[in-house]
Write an enzyme that holds these catalytic residues in place. Structure first.
Site, PDB file in Angstrom:
ATOM      1  CB  SER A 162      68.370  54.772  39.913  1.00 30.48           C
ATOM      2  OG  SER A 162      67.525  53.686  40.200  1.00 30.48           O
ATOM      3  NE  ARG A 208      60.187  58.794  40.987  1.00 22.57           N
ATOM      4  CZ  ARG A 208      61.377  58.779  40.433  1.00 22.57           C
ATOM      5  NH1 ARG A 208      62.423  58.448  41.143  1.00 22.57           N
ATOM      6  NH2 ARG A 208      61.549  59.113  39.166  1.00 22.57           N
ATOM      7  CE  LYS A 230      70.132  55.768  30.533  1.00 22.81           C
ATOM      8  NZ  LYS A 230      69.294  55.739  31.716  1.00 22.81           N
ATOM      9  CG  HIS A 259      63.226  50.552  41.831  1.00 25.87           C
ATOM     10  ND1 HIS A 259      64.571  50.850  41.884  1.00 25.87           N
ATOM     11  CD2 HIS A 259      62.715  51.334  40.847  1.00 25.87           C
ATOM     12  CE1 HIS A 259      64.864  51.747  40.963  1.00 25.87           C
ATOM     13  NE2 HIS A 259      63.754  52.077  40.320  1.00 25.87           N
TER      14      HIS A 259
END
Ligand code: PNS
Length: 163
Positions: free
Chosen positions: A132, A94, A45, A21
């Site tokens: 993450s 990515r 979440k 990040h």
């Protein structure tokens, strides 16, 4: 033409922020004079870190970059963007596995507000394997996340474990 400096918004959960990040933020600051890191307050979440802590850690970790602001947001990203006078979304990409989700997000955001554009940036290949989710898993299983996350995040995760 607007006199406002071009603002890019880099949205995400950042739970936790990792070095991939940070690399995307660094690249974005080379392209845009103002980069707002917008941290989603996700009510569905159960986060590892509360949003206020994620904002604090990102603010500390990104303090050396010019033109970067960190803030929390909730609700629709496009509403936050309208409010922030921003039309550019920055996202990290990515690998091909990210593509479908990012493509859906970019098109849905444009469907919601047609003025918006998404700029996909690729991180340095040293960070391509970072996520993450993986950081969370390593931390949950007692592993060392040094060198994968900024130092303030490492310290906060350590403190969380020690209690
Ligand atoms: O990096 P993440 O955690 O996958 O980020 C996802 C994020 C925060 C960019 C996305 O969930 C989001 O923008 N949520 C806000 C709600 C919204 O605007 N949804 C409509 C777009 S699909």
């Amino acid at each position: 033409m607007s006199e406002q400096p071009i603002t890019a918004v880099y949205p995400g959960s950042f739970d936790p922020l990792h070095l991939g990040h940070v690399d995307i933020v660094r690249r974005a600051t080379g392209m845009f004079p103002r980069v707002v890191v917008a941290i989603l307050e996700n009510t569905e979440k159960q986060p590892l870190l509360p949003v206020s802590e994620r904002v604090r850690l990102a603010t500390e970790s990104l303090a050396g970059f010019p033109g970067v602001e960190v803030t929390a947001f909730s609700g629709l990203l496009v509403d936050f963007m309208r409010h922030s006078r921003a039309r550019i979304i920055v996202r990290g990409m990515r690998a091909v596995s990210d593509f479908e989700y990012e493509f859906q997000l970019a098109l849905m955001n444009r469907r919601l507000w047609d003025a918006v554009d998404t700029v996909m940036l690729t991180p340095n290949e040293a960070f391509v394997y970072l996520s993450s989710r993986v950081i969370k898993e390593i931390w949950t299983l007692g592993g060392d996340v040094s060198g994968l996350v900024p130092e303030p995040v490492r310290d906060a995760l350590h403190a969380l474990r020690v209690g």
